[in-house]
Design a protein around this motif. Structure first.
Motif, PDB file in Angstrom:
ATOM      1  N   ILE A 459       0.842  -1.206   0.000  1.00 10.43           N
ATOM      2  CA  ILE A 459       0.000   0.000   0.000  1.00 10.43           C
ATOM      3  C   ILE A 459       0.865   1.239   0.000  1.00 10.43           C
ATOM      4  N   GLN A 460       1.891   1.247   0.852  1.00 14.64           N
ATOM      5  CA  GLN A 460       2.790   2.400   0.967  1.00 14.64           C
ATOM      6  C   GLN A 460       3.458   2.697  -0.381  1.00 14.64           C
ATOM      7  N   GLU A 461       4.008   1.673  -1.036  1.00 13.15           N
ATOM      8  CA  GLU A 461       4.704   1.870  -2.305  1.00 13.15           C
ATOM      9  C   GLU A 461       3.740   2.298  -3.409  1.00 13.15           C
ATOM     10  N   ALA A 462       2.560   1.645  -3.491  1.00 10.01           N
ATOM     11  CA  ALA A 462       1.602   1.938  -4.558  1.00 10.01           C
ATOM     12  C   ALA A 462       1.061   3.355  -4.447  1.00 10.01           C
ATOM     13  N   MET A 463       0.712   3.791  -3.229  1.00  5.11           N
ATOM     14  CA  MET A 463       0.141   5.135  -3.082  1.00  5.11           C
ATOM     15  C   MET A 463       1.197   6.207  -3.286  1.00  5.11           C
ATOM     16  N   ASN A 464       2.419   5.942  -2.846  1.00  4.28           N
ATOM     17  CA  ASN A 464       3.488   6.921  -3.093  1.00  4.28           C
ATOM     18  C   ASN A 464       3.758   7.050  -4.600  1.00  4.28           C
ATOM     19  N   ASN A 465       3.715   5.921  -5.346  1.00  8.02           N
ATOM     20  CA  ASN A 465       3.870   5.982  -6.801  1.00  8.02           C
ATOM     21  C   ASN A 465       2.769   6.817  -7.432  1.00  8.02           C
ATOM     22  N   ALA A 467       1.085   9.240  -6.105  1.00  7.30           N
ATOM     23  CA  ALA A 467       1.282  10.661  -5.797  1.00  7.30           C
ATOM     24  C   ALA A 467       2.434  11.261  -6.591  1.00  7.30           C
ATOM     25  N   LYS A 468       3.520  10.492  -6.789  1.00 12.48           N
ATOM     26  CA  LYS A 468       4.721  11.033  -7.410  1.00 12.48           C
ATOM     27  C   LYS A 468       4.677  11.015  -8.934  1.00 12.48           C
ATOM     28  N   HIS A 469       4.050   9.994  -9.527  1.00 10.25           N
ATOM     29  CA  HIS A 469       4.204   9.782 -10.962  1.00 10.25           C
ATOM     30  C   HIS A 469       2.909   9.872 -11.771  1.00 10.25           C
ATOM     31  N   SER A 470       1.751   9.614 -11.185  1.00  8.64           N
ATOM     32  CA  SER A 470       0.541   9.428 -12.013  1.00  8.64           C
ATOM     33  C   SER A 470      -0.248  10.715 -12.244  1.00  8.64           C
ATOM     34  N   ARG A 471       0.039  11.777 -11.441  1.00  9.63           N
ATOM     35  CA  ARG A 471      -0.769  13.012 -11.507  1.00  9.63           C
ATOM     36  C   ARG A 471      -2.256  12.681 -11.297  1.00  9.63           C
ATOM     37  N   ALA A 472      -2.521  11.815 -10.317  1.00  2.47           N
ATOM     38  CA  ALA A 472      -3.886  11.353 -10.053  1.00  2.47           C
ATOM     39  C   ALA A 472      -4.668  12.425  -9.313  1.00  2.47           C
ATOM     40  N   ARG A 473      -5.984  12.392  -9.492  1.00  2.19           N
ATOM     41  CA  ARG A 473      -6.904  13.281  -8.756  1.00  2.19           C
ATOM     42  C   ARG A 473      -7.581  12.533  -7.607  1.00  2.19           C
ATOM     43  N   LYS A 474      -7.446  11.190  -7.591  1.00  5.38           N
ATOM     44  CA  LYS A 474      -8.089  10.389  -6.555  1.00  5.38           C
ATOM     45  C   LYS A 474      -7.393   9.027  -6.496  1.00  5.38           C
ATOM     46  N   VAL A 475      -7.284   8.481  -5.267  1.00  9.52           N
ATOM     47  CA  VAL A 475      -6.722   7.149  -5.065  1.00  9.52           C
ATOM     48  C   VAL A 475      -7.766   6.316  -4.324  1.00  9.52           C
ATOM     49  N   SER A 476      -7.974   5.075  -4.806  1.00  9.97           N
ATOM     50  CA  SER A 476      -8.927   4.168  -4.170  1.00  9.97           C
ATOM     51  C   SER A 476      -8.167   2.985  -3.591  1.00  9.97           C
ATOM     52  N   LEU A 477      -8.534   2.599  -2.339  1.00 14.11           N
ATOM     53  CA  LEU A 477      -7.859   1.502  -1.655  1.00 14.11           C
ATOM     54  C   LEU A 477      -8.929   0.545  -1.136  1.00 14.11           C
ATOM     55  N   GLY A 478      -8.785  -0.737  -1.489  1.00 11.09           N
ATOM     56  CA  GLY A 478      -9.734  -1.745  -1.036  1.00 11.09           C
ATOM     57  C   GLY A 478      -9.019  -2.939  -0.447  1.00 11.09           C
ATOM     58  N   SER A 491      -5.888   1.627  -6.679  1.00 11.97           N
ATOM     59  CA  SER A 491      -6.052   2.170  -8.035  1.00 11.97           C
ATOM     60  C   SER A 491      -6.077   3.684  -7.991  1.00 11.97           C
ATOM     61  N   ASP A 492      -5.720   4.292  -9.139  1.00 14.93           N
ATOM     62  CA  ASP A 492      -5.792   5.750  -9.271  1.00 14.93           C
ATOM     63  C   ASP A 492      -6.348   6.101 -10.642  1.00 14.93           C
ATOM     64  N   ASP A 493      -6.709   7.356 -10.819  1.00 15.48           N
ATOM     65  CA  ASP A 493      -7.247   7.841 -12.097  1.00 15.48           C
ATOM     66  C   ASP A 493      -6.235   8.725 -12.811  1.00 15.48           C
ATOM     67  N   GLY A 494      -4.954   8.356 -12.701  1.00 13.93           N
ATOM     68  CA  GLY A 494      -3.888   9.179 -13.281  1.00 13.93           C
ATOM     69  C   GLY A 494      -3.654   8.924 -14.756  1.00 13.93           C
ATOM     70  N   THR A 537      -4.114   3.436 -13.255  1.00 17.92           N
ATOM     71  CA  THR A 537      -3.368   2.209 -12.933  1.00 17.92           C
ATOM     72  C   THR A 537      -4.051   1.508 -11.765  1.00 17.92           C
ATOM     73  N   THR A 538      -4.104   0.189 -11.841  1.00 17.85           N
ATOM     74  CA  THR A 538      -4.685  -0.620 -10.762  1.00 17.85           C
ATOM     75  C   THR A 538      -3.710  -1.737 -10.399  1.00 17.85           C
ATOM     76  N   ILE A 539      -3.430  -1.873  -9.106  1.00 19.06           N
ATOM     77  CA  ILE A 539      -2.578  -2.949  -8.582  1.00 19.06           C
ATOM     78  C   ILE A 539      -3.452  -3.847  -7.728  1.00 19.06           C
ATOM     79  N   SER A 540      -3.429  -5.157  -8.039  1.00 22.79           N
ATOM     80  CA  SER A 540      -4.258  -6.126  -7.317  1.00 22.79           C
ATOM     81  C   SER A 540      -3.381  -7.264  -6.826  1.00 22.79           C
TER      82      SER A 540
END
Length: 545
Positions: A459-465, A467-478, A491-494, A537-540
């Motif tokens: 979770i830590q690595e995916a959300m930091n990615n 924030a740093k690279h995707s220019r996302a407006r929202k992050v979803s965590l399940g 997942s993010d909407d970047g 991008t979505t990581i599962s």
């Protein structure tokens, strides 16, 4: 005649109109309807309309000649008869009018009512007969043309058929001469040989070496009994086809060749039928399969040897695969132990920092602040102590950050669910424009202890990615427990990325994808990543419990 005949008089003399009108009215056998035009132009226009059955045309119409109207009427296809009228009889005018297309020629003052009536009736009848003759002649010419075309086509077809027959004969002779297959054509029921291929001639030994090419291949004075004895395997399929209409396909028989040993041949035979379906003969073809038999035997031996070698190699590969699986499991176990040791070491270092450096810094900060409180008489020294206190506070905060990065104590004290909530709140404080949507649908007890740190690190690595690279407006965590599996989804909407391009540019390591995949797979999970340009991008990850 009882029908009314429409008559048009083209004459510039009104007295002639009255005279003709009275004469037609006196006709006993025919009823006439007379119309009159007195100018050249009106006459030509009336004739072109073709509204009358007969035209009475004066030779002189004003300054014009009636022959001009007559010629133009004929050229225009006028079908009604034209009777020429003139004040003076003249043989040359008569001849010229008749050649121009006039049906009759009458001299004014020389004809009576019966003559005029008869001239009109005869002209109409003559014109009708003339049109019928024209039509019959046209039909006859068309019929002659069609018959001529038919005869030409029939002749061309006959010539084409003859050429095709010659071509088929040439093809048959070429096939019989050159194709390396035995072919025989026989009549039914006499079984007389009609044609024999060169291959068959050579096989049965009909000609010596010096006569080989001079031996005819068609119209042979032979029967199948002259070629093969009754015991020959070729006779049965040929007789069955010629006498019984049976078809034989790829039958294997033995045939004696030039008084030598029997050789194996593959025979096919079928009947030849006429247009009524009656059997008129048969055709048979065969080929030597001795070489094929030899090759099949060699292939059988080679296949048996190959199967034996494949079995041996399969056994070797199975043993090697088993060793590789064992080695992989050992490597996986070692890597898992290494990760666990790494996390344990981080946990130990974090505890050491908390117990030693953190405690010492807190004690030093307390002493500095205590000393600064007593220095009321010297403000400058007191301010220096306060600056030192603030520096100590920053060092304590940095120590806490290092401890958190090494191993968040919250994970050991309160569990993964509380740690995820704490991390998301901190993430939103740092990245204020990226909200986090959490969907936690499991209990703390459903997550094994060894997976908690793995889940947190991913979770830590995916959300930091994000924030740093995707220019996302929202992050979803399940995080949920489904069908006996723990499922994690970030997942993010970047902007997304091209995995192949990222791998070729070495960005996989930069994004921490390799680290996340290794952590997931070494802990027994299935790692998947999906990224689409301009969508996100979505990581599962799924772990079977």
């Amino acid at each position: 005649m009882t029908d009314q005949i429409r008559v048009l008089l083209i004459d510039d003399d009104q007295e002639d109109f009255f005279l003709i009108s009275d004469m037609l009215a006196e006709a006993e056998n025919t009823r006439f309807k007379l119309a009159w035009v007195k100018t050249y132009e009106a006459g030509l226009e009336a004739i072109c309309k073709e509204e009358h059955d007969v035209y009475l045309l004066d030779y002189f119409i004003g300054a014009h000649n009636g022959l001009g109207i007559l010629k133009k009427a004929v050229e225009g296809g006028c079908k009604a008869p034209v009777i020429f009228l003139t004040a003076h009889g003249n043989y040359e005018i008569d001849l010229e009018a008749m050649e121009a297309g006039a049906s009759d020629y009458l001299a004014k003052g020389e004809f009576t009512v019966p003559i005029l009536e008869r001239s009109i009736r005869y002209s109409i009848e003559s014109k009708r007969i003339e049109e019928e003759l024209k039509e019959h002649r046209s039909n006859l010419e068309e019929l002659v043309r069609e018959r001529t075309i038919q005869h030409a086509e029939a002749r061309a077809d006959a010539e084409r058929r003859a050429r095709e027959a010659e071509g088929r004969q040439a093809i048959l002779e070429a096939l019989l001469e050159h194709i390396p297959v035995g072919i025989v054509l026989v009549n039914s029921p006499s079984l007389q040989v009609q044609a024999l291929s060169r291959y068959a001639v050579d096989m049965v030994g009909l000609a010596g070496r010096e006569q080989k090419r001079s031996q005819p291949l068609t119209d042979l004075d032979l029967s199948v009994a002259d070629l093969w004895p009754d015991s020959s395997g070729l006779l049965k399929p040929i007789k069955d086809a010629a006498l019984r209409g049976k078809i034989a396909s790829d039958q294997e028989h033995a045939v004696k060749v030039r008084c030598e040993e029997n050789i194996p041949v593959l025979v096919s035979a079928g009947p030849i039928r006429d247009s009524l379906g009656n059997v008129t003969g048969a055709v048979a073809a065969w080929r030597d399969i001795s070489e094929l038999k030899r090759i099949q035997e060699e292939l059988r031996i080679a296949r048996d040897n190959l199967e034996l070698r494949v079995q041996q190699r399969t056994q070797e590969l199975a043993e090697t695969l088993m060793e590789l699986r064992e080695s992989r499991e050992e490597l996986k176990l070692l890597a898992s132990q290494l990760l666990r040791a790494q996390e344990d070491e981080r946990k130990r270092i974090a505890r050491e920092i908390h117990d030693s450096i953190g405690s010492s810094l807190s004690a030093v900060k307390f002493c500095v602040e205590n000393a600064a409180a007593r220095l009321t008489e010297n403000p400058e020294v007191r301010e220096s102590f306060m600056t030192l206190s603030r520096a100590m506070e920053q060092a304590i905060d940095e120590a806490r950050r290092i401890m958190t990065d090494l191993r968040p104590s919250l994970l050991d004290d309160f569990g993964i669910i509380a740690t995820i909530g704490w991390f998301c709140r901190g993430f939103e404080c740092i990245y204020t424009d990226i909200p986090v949507e959490k969907d936690i649908r499991l209990e703390e007890s459903q997550v094994p202890e060894n997976l908690k740190i793995i889940i947190f690190r991913i979770i830590q690595e995916a959300m930091n990615n994000s924030a740093k690279h995707s220019r996302a407006r929202k992050v979803s965590l399940g995080l949920s427990f489904e069908d006996g599996c723990i499922a994690l989804r970030v997942s993010d909407d970047g902007v997304g990325f091209d995995r192949a391009a990222a791998a070729s540019k070495g960005q996989g390591a930069k994004f921490g994808l390799t680290s996340m995949r290794e952590r997931a797979e070494l802990s027994g999970g299935e790692f998947e990543i999906e990224s689409i340009r301009k969508i996100g991008t979505t990581i599962s990850v799924r772990w079977k419990k």
